[in-house]
Design a protein around this motif. Sequence first.
Motif, PDB file in Angstrom:
ATOM      1  N   PHE A  71       0.583 -10.184  -1.827  1.00  0.00           N
ATOM      2  CA  PHE A  71      -0.580  -9.587  -1.205  1.00  0.00           C
ATOM      3  C   PHE A  71      -1.674  -9.429  -2.242  1.00  0.00           C
ATOM      4  O   PHE A  71      -1.443  -8.894  -3.327  1.00  0.00           O
ATOM      5  CB  PHE A  71      -0.209  -8.234  -0.585  1.00  0.00           C
ATOM      6  N   THR A  79      -7.690  -2.953  -3.030  1.00  0.00           N
ATOM      7  CA  THR A  79      -6.493  -2.229  -2.651  1.00  0.00           C
ATOM      8  C   THR A  79      -6.824  -0.748  -2.566  1.00  0.00           C
ATOM      9  O   THR A  79      -7.705  -0.272  -3.276  1.00  0.00           O
ATOM     10  CB  THR A  79      -5.352  -2.457  -3.669  1.00  0.00           C
ATOM     11  N   SER A 135       5.457  -8.377  -2.234  1.00  0.00           N
ATOM     12  CA  SER A 135       5.559  -7.520  -1.047  1.00  0.00           C
ATOM     13  C   SER A 135       6.458  -6.311  -1.278  1.00  0.00           C
ATOM     14  O   SER A 135       6.200  -5.240  -0.740  1.00  0.00           O
ATOM     15  CB  SER A 135       6.062  -8.329   0.148  1.00  0.00           C
ATOM     16  N   ARG A 180       4.742  -3.091  -2.504  1.00  0.00           N
ATOM     17  CA  ARG A 180       3.755  -2.395  -1.683  1.00  0.00           C
ATOM     18  C   ARG A 180       4.142  -0.934  -1.475  1.00  0.00           C
ATOM     19  O   ARG A 180       5.313  -0.601  -1.363  1.00  0.00           O
ATOM     20  CB  ARG A 180       3.584  -3.077  -0.328  1.00  0.00           C
ATOM     21  N   LEU A 191       3.452   3.491   3.487  1.00  0.00           N
ATOM     22  CA  LEU A 191       2.291   4.128   4.094  1.00  0.00           C
ATOM     23  C   LEU A 191       2.701   5.280   5.009  1.00  0.00           C
ATOM     24  O   LEU A 191       3.831   5.324   5.501  1.00  0.00           O
ATOM     25  CB  LEU A 191       1.491   3.104   4.904  1.00  0.00           C
ATOM     26  N   TYR A 201      -1.957   1.375   8.039  1.00  0.00           N
ATOM     27  CA  TYR A 201      -1.492   0.007   8.195  1.00  0.00           C
ATOM     28  C   TYR A 201      -2.066  -0.874   7.097  1.00  0.00           C
ATOM     29  O   TYR A 201      -3.187  -0.660   6.641  1.00  0.00           O
ATOM     30  CB  TYR A 201      -1.948  -0.564   9.551  1.00  0.00           C
ATOM     31  N   TYR A 202      -1.303  -1.865   6.715  1.00  0.00           N
ATOM     32  CA  TYR A 202      -1.828  -2.897   5.842  1.00  0.00           C
ATOM     33  C   TYR A 202      -2.596  -3.907   6.691  1.00  0.00           C
ATOM     34  O   TYR A 202      -2.260  -4.129   7.856  1.00  0.00           O
ATOM     35  CB  TYR A 202      -0.695  -3.601   5.081  1.00  0.00           C
ATOM     36  N   TYR A 203      -3.615  -4.507   6.105  1.00  0.00           N
ATOM     37  CA  TYR A 203      -4.441  -5.453   6.840  1.00  0.00           C
ATOM     38  C   TYR A 203      -3.612  -6.542   7.503  1.00  0.00           C
ATOM     39  O   TYR A 203      -3.849  -6.901   8.648  1.00  0.00           O
ATOM     40  CB  TYR A 203      -5.483  -6.104   5.922  1.00  0.00           C
ATOM     41  N   GLU A 242      -0.796  -6.442   8.706  1.00  0.00           N
ATOM     42  CA  GLU A 242      -0.071  -5.947   9.874  1.00  0.00           C
ATOM     43  C   GLU A 242      -0.983  -5.878  11.097  1.00  0.00           C
ATOM     44  O   GLU A 242      -0.507  -5.869  12.227  1.00  0.00           O
ATOM     45  CB  GLU A 242       0.503  -4.549   9.594  1.00  0.00           C
TER      46      GLU A 242
END
Length: 173
Positions: free
Chosen positions: A8, A29, A90, A93, A96, A101-103, A105
């Motif tokens: 990522f 980030t 990954s 990471r 969360l 959310y991660y982008y 996702e």
Amino acid sequence: MTNTDNLFKVGTIVNTHGIRGEVKIMAITDFPENRFKKGVELQIETKQGLVPMTVQSSRLHKNMWLVLFEGIMNINEIEKYKTDDIYVASDERQELEDDEYYYDEIIDSRVVNLTGNVIGIVSEIMTTGANDVWVVKREGQPDALIPMIDDVVKSVDVDNKLITIDALEGLLD
């Protein structure tokens, strides 16, 4: 191009800093203090492939992260990486909170209204300051801009890539 499927992007090397081998990184980030802390392994994407680098030190300077990688002793050893993107694996990471959310996702998620009618697919995310805005591609219509606010986004099912929104009056015009 290299395979970055399990990586990522966390930033881009925009320039060198000084003669000792530090680089200026424009971070993309939410966790730069974790991504660029001592001992973290990052991957630099070059035309020849991925180059693993371990952070020796970092500091914030004028909205850029100044990072020195282990084994880099001077500007000549790092200059070739200017404009290259930096990735994290990954499994590195951050966990969360709920409703974060991660982008990746959100991208390609299907967006429906409260009655289940499909509005479109999230194609990109714009960070505008106060809140993110999701760009939703719609069939035969202009893109919709969906603000990531509680009044609009009612549920996000990451596993099924399904987002339910309350299409407030004027939102989809």
